[in-house]
Design a protein around this motif. Structure first.
Motif, PDB file in Angstrom:
ATOM      1  N   ALA B  50       0.840  -1.215   0.000  1.00 36.22           N
ATOM      2  CA  ALA B  50       0.000   0.000   0.000  1.00 36.22           C
ATOM      3  C   ALA B  50       0.868   1.257   0.000  1.00 36.22           C
ATOM      4  CB  ALA B  50      -0.931  -0.002   1.210  1.00 36.22           C
ATOM      5  N   ALA B  53       2.559   1.655  -3.380  1.00 36.06           N
ATOM      6  CA  ALA B  53       1.570   2.075  -4.380  1.00 36.06           C
ATOM      7  C   ALA B  53       1.274   3.568  -4.244  1.00 36.06           C
ATOM      8  CB  ALA B  53       0.287   1.257  -4.213  1.00 36.06           C
ATOM      9  N   GLU B  54       1.089   3.996  -3.010  1.00 39.14           N
ATOM     10  CA  GLU B  54       0.769   5.409  -2.799  1.00 39.14           C
ATOM     11  C   GLU B  54       1.951   6.294  -3.204  1.00 39.14           C
ATOM     12  OE1 GLU B  54      -2.104   6.629  -2.292  1.00 39.14           O
ATOM     13  OE2 GLU B  54      -1.546   8.708  -1.849  1.00 39.14           O
ATOM     14  N   HIS B  59      -1.985   2.316  -8.180  1.00 36.76           N
ATOM     15  CA  HIS B  59      -2.612   1.463  -7.173  1.00 36.76           C
ATOM     16  C   HIS B  59      -3.069   0.127  -7.741  1.00 36.76           C
ATOM     17  CE1 HIS B  59      -2.862   5.649  -5.815  1.00 36.76           C
ATOM     18  NE2 HIS B  59      -2.665   5.152  -4.615  1.00 36.76           N
ATOM     19  N   PRO B  60      -2.891  -0.920  -6.974  1.00 28.13           N
ATOM     20  CA  PRO B  60      -3.281  -2.255  -7.446  1.00 28.13           C
ATOM     21  C   PRO B  60      -4.791  -2.486  -7.345  1.00 28.13           C
ATOM     22  CG  PRO B  60      -2.497  -2.403  -5.194  1.00 28.13           C
ATOM     23  CD  PRO B  60      -2.310  -0.962  -5.622  1.00 28.13           C
ATOM     24  N   GLU B  61      -5.261  -3.455  -8.092  1.00 29.23           N
ATOM     25  CA  GLU B  61      -6.591  -4.012  -7.869  1.00 29.23           C
ATOM     26  C   GLU B  61      -6.305  -5.337  -7.192  1.00 29.23           C
ATOM     27  OE1 GLU B  61      -8.991  -3.894 -11.399  1.00 29.23           O
ATOM     28  OE2 GLU B  61      -8.188  -1.934 -11.961  1.00 29.23           O
ATOM     29  N   TRP B  62      -6.719  -5.467  -5.960  1.00 27.04           N
ATOM     30  CA  TRP B  62      -6.256  -6.634  -5.210  1.00 27.04           C
ATOM     31  C   TRP B  62      -7.300  -7.154  -4.257  1.00 27.04           C
ATOM     32  CZ3 TRP B  62      -1.874  -4.750  -1.395  1.00 27.04           C
ATOM     33  CH2 TRP B  62      -2.244  -3.529  -0.821  1.00 27.04           C
TER      34      TRP B  62
END
Lengths: 96, 96
Positions: B50, B53-54, B59-62
């Motif tokens: 997280a 990603a930030e 950002h992931p789709e998780w």
């Protein structure tokens, strides 16, 4: 440890007390989608849910896409919905 | 800010450098599943992802189910895979 499956009418009564949850998996689970301003806000919420879940030893099946979190709850040991799902759902609602 | 879509051969070259990722969504995304000892270990990993990603503003789709985390990466602005997906995937692999 035995966890008993709620019958449909019990589950419907419990569902009616929650905010915006709905049945999924033919009534064997409940789910709700949560929307936030951005990823950091969504992540903050997820972190609080993670701690609740670990304390209750009952874990969600959940996904996140940016500002959206979808949570689905079911009780594998009961092959459906149990009291644990509704307890956790109510506690999740109370976080908001 | 423009982000360009990688063509299939570029994407294949980048994929070959990663551990255990595979194409999904007809080659418009990549995904990988990660397994851990338990929920707390999975959650610790997700927390690190997280923050990555930030920082990368990508950002992931998780999703997470107890000790399993599935991560899917795509670049909406590019309608497919971009350099950003492979950068984040490589950084995620480096966390393990």
């Amino acid at each position: 440890m035995g966890v008993s499956k709620l019958d449909r009418s019990e589950a419907e009564q419990r569902l009616a007390k929650l905010d915006d949850w709905e049945f999924s998996r033919d009534g064997d689970a409940i789910k709700r989608e949560f929307k936030f301003d951005d990823f950091v806000a969504a992540w903050g919420f997820m972190s609080r849910v993670a701690i609740l879940a670990e304390k209750q030893d009952h874990h969600p099946e959940w996904s996140n896409v940016y500002n959206t979190v979808e949570i689905e709850l079911t009780t594998h040991d009961a092959d459906g919905l149990s009291e644990r799902d509704f307890t956790l759902a109510g506690d999740i609602d109370a976080l908001r």
